[in-house]
Design a protein around this motif. Structure first.
Motif, mmCIF file in Angstrom:
data_model
loop_
_atom_site.group_PDB
_atom_site.id
_atom_site.type_symbol
_atom_site.label_atom_id
_atom_site.label_comp_id
_atom_site.label_asym_id
_atom_site.label_seq_id
_atom_site.Cartn_x
_atom_site.Cartn_y
_atom_site.Cartn_z
ATOM 1 N N UNK A 1 0.819 -1.209 0.000
ATOM 2 C CA UNK A 1 0.000 0.000 0.000
ATOM 3 C C UNK A 1 0.854 1.261 0.000
ATOM 4 N N UNK A 2 0.477 2.179 -0.859
ATOM 5 C CA UNK A 2 1.142 3.474 -0.947
ATOM 6 C C UNK A 2 0.202 4.594 -0.521
ATOM 7 N N UNK A 3 -0.970 4.228 -0.024
ATOM 8 C CA UNK A 3 -1.971 5.222 0.370
ATOM 9 C C UNK A 3 -1.560 5.823 1.710
ATOM 10 N N UNK A 4 -1.281 7.109 1.691
ATOM 11 C CA UNK A 4 -0.816 7.789 2.899
ATOM 12 C C UNK A 4 -1.965 8.218 3.800
ATOM 13 N N UNK A 5 -3.136 8.457 3.206
ATOM 14 C CA UNK A 5 -4.292 8.916 3.991
ATOM 15 C C UNK A 5 -5.559 8.197 3.524
ATOM 16 N N UNK A 6 -5.777 6.967 3.994
ATOM 17 C CA UNK A 6 -6.955 6.225 3.540
ATOM 18 C C UNK A 6 -8.268 6.913 3.888
ATOM 19 N N UNK A 7 -8.248 7.754 4.912
ATOM 20 C CA UNK A 7 -9.476 8.453 5.305
ATOM 21 C C UNK A 7 -9.873 9.533 4.298
ATOM 22 N N UNK A 8 -9.002 9.841 3.329
ATOM 23 C CA UNK A 8 -9.324 10.864 2.333
ATOM 24 C C UNK A 8 -10.545 10.497 1.493
ATOM 25 N N UNK A 9 -10.748 9.224 1.223
ATOM 26 C CA UNK A 9 -11.916 8.825 0.439
ATOM 27 C C UNK A 9 -13.187 9.130 1.217
ATOM 28 N N UNK A 10 -13.238 8.756 2.488
ATOM 29 C CA UNK A 10 -14.414 9.052 3.320
ATOM 30 C C UNK A 10 -14.603 10.556 3.448
ATOM 31 N N UNK A 11 -13.511 11.300 3.590
ATOM 32 C CA UNK A 11 -13.595 12.757 3.708
ATOM 33 C C UNK A 11 -14.179 13.377 2.442
ATOM 34 N N UNK A 12 -13.870 12.795 1.292
ATOM 35 C CA UNK A 12 -14.435 13.304 0.042
ATOM 36 C C UNK A 12 -15.935 13.068 0.009
ATOM 37 N N UNK A 13 -16.366 11.862 0.362
ATOM 38 C CA UNK A 13 -17.808 11.596 0.427
ATOM 39 C C UNK A 13 -18.485 12.559 1.392
ATOM 40 N N UNK A 14 -17.887 12.751 2.564
ATOM 41 C CA UNK A 14 -18.468 13.636 3.570
ATOM 42 C C UNK A 14 -18.600 15.064 3.053
ATOM 43 N N UNK A 15 -17.554 15.563 2.397
ATOM 44 C CA UNK A 15 -17.589 16.932 1.877
ATOM 45 C C UNK A 15 -18.684 17.088 0.828
ATOM 46 N N UNK A 16 -18.824 16.104 -0.026
ATOM 47 C CA UNK A 16 -19.853 16.189 -1.071
ATOM 48 C C UNK A 16 -21.252 16.045 -0.483
#
Length: 178
Positions: free
Chosen positions: A140-155
């Protein structure tokens, strides 16, 4: 009098030009951005559903399904990264969200590509799933896996983009799969 009228018109134009993105109708580019966002996640979600439906007593089928998940995610995230870069941020307010999402998509695509060879090399046995998960974690090279959830939340916090997600075919597919 004429000078005050011109000043009032200019002030009105300036204020109307400063309206927030929420007050403006959704553009085609913003709609495509929402489609690309959800479309980047949907293939992996579908492949994940298929993987979870596999009988653990059939390690060969689990391995085939797991490899399908890796391929689907690698391809979808790479495509999403490219398309998101082409589209650019959907609005000034979502510039940081866009940048996080582009980074997440790229890191995810590279992670799945890196995991493919180690997962292919695994024996299809009772420990396959556990070993495949470890291989995926190790690559895994994903540094911030929570970014996907944060994108959903922002939208979802934005009435405009929440409505766009409700109209988007890929986003509706995500809801149907979850």
């Amino acid at each position: 009098m004429k000078a005050r009228l011109i000043a009032a018109v200019l002030a009105t134009l300036a204020l109307s030009g400063c309206a927030s993105d929420e007050e403006k109708p959704l553009t085609d580019a913003q709609g495509r951005w929402v489609d690309v966002f959800c479309g980047g996640v949907l293939p992996g979600m579908r492949a994940g559903q298929e993987l979870r439906a596999q009988n653990p007593a059939d390690p060969a089928a689990v391995k085939a399904s797991y490899l399908k998940l890796i391929t689907a995610n690698a391809t979808a995230f790479a495509d999403a990264e490219e398309k998101l870069k082409e589209l650019g941020p959907p609005s000034d307010e979502l510039k940081a969200v866009h940048e996080r999402l582009v980074k997440y998509a790229g890191e995810s695509a590279r992670s799945y590509v890196a995991a493919e060879a180690p997962v292919k090399a695994l024996e299809p046995n009772a420990q396959f799933w556990e070993n495949a998960e470890k291989a995926l974690q190790d690559t895994s090279q994903v540094t911030s896996p929570e970014d996907l959830r944060a994108t959903f939340d922002a939208l979802e916090k934005s009435p405009k983009y929440a409505a766009a997600m409700g109209k988007s075919e890929p986003c509706r597919g995500l809801k149907a799969e979850s």
